[in-house]
Every structure is written in structure tokens, then in C-alpha cells.
Design an enzyme around this catalytic site. Structure first.
Site, PDB file in Angstrom:
ATOM      1  N   ASP A  30      37.363 142.489   8.384  1.00  4.83           N
ATOM      2  CA  ASP A  30      38.257 142.862   7.288  1.00  4.83           C
ATOM      3  C   ASP A  30      37.409 143.489   6.182  1.00  4.83           C
ATOM      4  O   ASP A  30      36.361 142.954   5.801  1.00  4.83           O
ATOM      5  CB  ASP A  30      38.988 141.627   6.757  1.00  4.83           C
ATOM      6  CG  ASP A  30      40.017 141.991   5.687  1.00  4.83           C
ATOM      7  OD1 ASP A  30      41.167 142.286   6.054  1.00  4.83           O
ATOM      8  OD2 ASP A  30      39.643 141.984   4.493  1.00  4.83           O
ATOM      9  N   LEU A  31      37.857 144.643   5.667  1.00  4.18           N
ATOM     10  CA  LEU A  31      37.096 145.338   4.633  1.00  4.18           C
ATOM     11  C   LEU A  31      37.214 144.603   3.301  1.00  4.18           C
ATOM     12  O   LEU A  31      38.300 144.147   2.922  1.00  4.18           O
ATOM     13  CB  LEU A  31      37.596 146.771   4.476  1.00  4.18           C
ATOM     14  CG  LEU A  31      37.413 147.696   5.691  1.00  4.18           C
ATOM     15  CD1 LEU A  31      37.961 149.088   5.383  1.00  4.18           C
ATOM     16  CD2 LEU A  31      35.943 147.781   6.111  1.00  4.18           C
ATOM     17  N   ASP A  85      43.462 147.248   6.934  1.00  5.87           N
ATOM     18  CA  ASP A  85      42.008 147.400   6.939  1.00  5.87           C
ATOM     19  C   ASP A  85      41.357 146.358   7.850  1.00  5.87           C
ATOM     20  O   ASP A  85      40.212 145.949   7.634  1.00  5.87           O
ATOM     21  CB  ASP A  85      41.445 147.288   5.517  1.00  5.87           C
ATOM     22  CG  ASP A  85      41.739 145.942   4.883  1.00  5.87           C
ATOM     23  OD1 ASP A  85      42.685 145.263   5.336  1.00  5.87           O
ATOM     24  OD2 ASP A  85      41.027 145.556   3.934  1.00  5.87           O
TER      25      ASP A  85
END
Length: 350
Positions: free
Chosen positions: A209-210, A252
Site C-alpha cells: 500500500d502506498l 493504491d
């Protein structure tokens, strides 16, 4: 008197004969006109037939028992971009893509032996070397010499194949990044598990996950956010070794599958490269954008029997732990701690 009677009789016979000859002449002329009319109709019919044969939107050709082209219409000539004279007496195999020639050979032999299924699809080659898809319908008939010949009807299905490929792509790949989506990820994950069991290897699954992506969207807008996702997807894909799978499962969030590992430690350099790729500065328009990533990692096989869904949940849980402990790094799912939690739960339940 007698001579007069004879002369009269002869005259009548002659007159009747002349009359009959005239009638026959008229009949012959009528028959000749009818024959000429039929010949003209036949000529027109043949012309219409050859017009239809040559200008039909599908290709027709007749093959000898040796597979040589005896007849071919203009459509096939245009399909292959060669003169029709070049086709005559040439082998049909010469115009089939080399990778598909075996398909044609096997299918034609099967059809000649048992003429049930008569449709096959393969690729043919134009004069310039470009290939295109055709559907071929096979049939048997006799030519003017009463010899059995193989007749082929060819339809260009390149457009249909292109649409099939587009639909296949939509079904298995993310429309924004062109990475595998959830459907293809599931397949790759299951295949990796099968290979790991079969060859006694390890596999690593990382849930990514960004960090800070929401701020990018809020600050610069979703268009910049989308461009960032595309750029980072490309960089992370380049950081992966061959055989690994990077998929986008939404927003994301990404999942990485690293199969065929001799040891779990072999995954560490790959995970480090992915972390580095995800944290690179990206130039988008007039903006310089940078985020990082948090990874949750789990392994397969485990002591307990696990399925693909459980592996993803484990990696997801470890990713949240990475977020809580500072972001921009990866955490392995704690199997021992998980086993203790399960034992405690079982004890309470019982």
C-alpha cells in the site's frame, strides 16, 4: 389421262413435302432461337456466378489431393495480397503461418478421415509477411472430371480475434496500469502454490500500500494521482525478476507474488528493490511527486494448510503492521504469534 393423274399426284406430294419442310424449317428456327436464348441465359448465369465467386466477401479455393490450389477467387488473392496466378498450383501450406501449419495438417487429415467437424481457425501470411486470422470451412465435392477435391471457404476473422483479445485483456488486466488484476492474480497465486508443493520450493506474497498517496490526490488532483500509479507500476515491474507477478487490486494497493524461491531469504533483495522503486521521485507535468510504500509479507508453504485467500489476509494484516511501525518498510507476517492467537481462541471457544 393416266399421265395427268400421275402428274397431279406428284404435284400434291411435292406440295405436301414442301409444306412439311417449311414447317420443319420453322420448328428448327424456333429451336435455334430457344437454344440461343438458353445459351445467352447460361452465359449470363455463368457471368453472375463468376462475379459472385470472385467478388464474394469470403475466399473460395479448391485443392487437389496433394494440397495444391486448383482454383481461387479474387478475394483470397486480395486477402494474401498476391496475384491469383501465383496461387494456382501452389501449396496451400505456403500461405499459412509456420506456427499454425501443423494445425492445418492435423485438421485436414482428421476431416478427410471423418468429415464431421469442418471448421478450424488459424493464421495465414500476406505477401509482406504480416499474418491475419481466418476461419476455414472444409467440404468435399467432385470437379468436372468427377474427381473428389477439397474445397475451402475462408473468412477473415482478424477483427473478431482483436475484440477477443481486448475482452480478455479487460477481464485479466487493470485498465489503468495494465498490470494483472484480481482475477489473474488469483490464477497466478494458485499456480505458484501448485509449483511450490510440487518442487518443494518457497513462495512469498507481499501486500503493498502506498504511503501518502491520498495527499497526492488531494493536493494535485486525481489525474496526477493516476499518472503516479502508472509510473510507479512501471518502475516496480522493472524491479521484479522474471517469473514474479505484480498486480494492482484497486486504488493504491498492489500484490506481489514471488514464486520458485529456494529460500525465503532470496526474496529480501527483491523486496528491497520494490521498496526503492516505490519511493522514487516522479516528474509529472510541472510537479515532482514522491511517495513510499508499506509491505506486508507472508510465505508459502506453512506448517498449517492455508489457501490463497488466507495468504492475502495474512499479507494484508502484516502491511497494516508496517504502516503502524513507521511506513516505508516491510513486515513479515508473524506466523508464531498467529499460531498463539489461534490456540488462545480455540482454548476460549472450548
Amino acid at each position: 389421262m393416266k399421265n395427268s393423274i400421275i402428274n397431279t399426284t406428284s404435284s400434291e406430294v411435292l406440295t405436301r413435302t414442301l409444306s412439311e419442310l417449311q414447317e420443319h424449317q420453322i420448328e428448327l428456327e424456333m429451336q435455334n432461337e430457344e437454344l440461343l436464348r438458353m445459351q445467352e441465359e447460361l452465359r449470363e448465369t455463368k457471368e453472375r456466378y463468376f462475379d459472385l465467386y470472385n467478388m464474394a466477401p469470403i475466399g473460395y479455393c479448391t485443392l487437389s489431393s496433394e494440397g495444391l490450389i486448383e482454383e481461387a477467387n479474387l478475394t483470397i488473392s486480395k486477402m494474401l495480397d498476391v496475384e491469383r496466378n501465383t496461387l494456382i498450383k501452389a501449396s496451400i501450406i505456403n500461405f499459412i503461418l509456420s506456427e499454425d501449419q501443423n494445425i492445418y495438417s492435423l485438421f485436414s487429415k482428421k476431416f478427410l478421415a471423418i468429415p464431421t467437424s469442418n471448421l478450424c481457425e488459424l493464421r495465414m501470411v500476406k505477401k509482406d509477411g504480416t499474418s491475419f486470422w481466418v476461419q476455414i470451412a472444409f467440404s468435399m465435392s467432385k470437379n468436372s472430371d468427377n474427381i473428389e477435391v477439397l474445397r475451402l471457404i475462408m473468412s477473415d476473422i482478424s477483427f473478431l480475434k482483436q475484440r477477443e483479445s481486448q475482452l480478455e485483456n479487460l477481464a485479466h488486466y487493470d485498465s489503468l496500469t495494465s498490470l494483472p488484476n484480481r482475477v489473474l492474480l488469483s490464477d497466478r497465486l494458485h499456480q505458484g502454490m501448485i509449483q511450490a508443493r510440487r518442487h518443494h520450493q518457497s513462495m512469498v506474497i507481499a501486500y503493498l500500500d502506498l504511503d501518502g498517496f491520498k495527499e497526492v490526490n488531494d493536493t494535485y488532483g486525481h489525474d496526477v494521482g493516476d499518472q503516479l500509479l502508472i509510473a510507479l507500476a512501471t518502475k516496480m515491474q522493472q524491479a521484479l525478476r522474471e517469473g514474479g507477478t505484480l498486480s494492482r487490486i484497486g486504488g493504491d494497493e498492489f500484490v506481489v507474488v514471488l514464486p520458485e524461491l529456494s529460500t525465503i531469504e532470496d526474496s529480501v533483495p527483491l523486496l528491497e528493490r520494490l521498496l526503492s522503486a516505490a519511493s522514487q521521485q516522479i516528474h509529472i507535468g510541472e510537479h515532482m511527486v514522491q511517495v513510499s510504500a508499506s509491505f506486508g509479507v507472508t510465505i508459502f508453504p506453512q506448517l498449517e494448510d492455508v489457501d490463497a485467500d488466507l495468504l492475502l489476509r495474512q499479507a494484508d494484516q502484516a502491511m497494516y503492521q508496517a504502516k503502524l511501525s513507521g511506513k516505508n518498510h516491510y513486515e513479515f507476517f508473524n506466523l508464531k504469534q498467529n499460531d498463539m492467537l489461534i490456540e488462545r481462541y480455540e482454548a476460549i471457544k472450548n
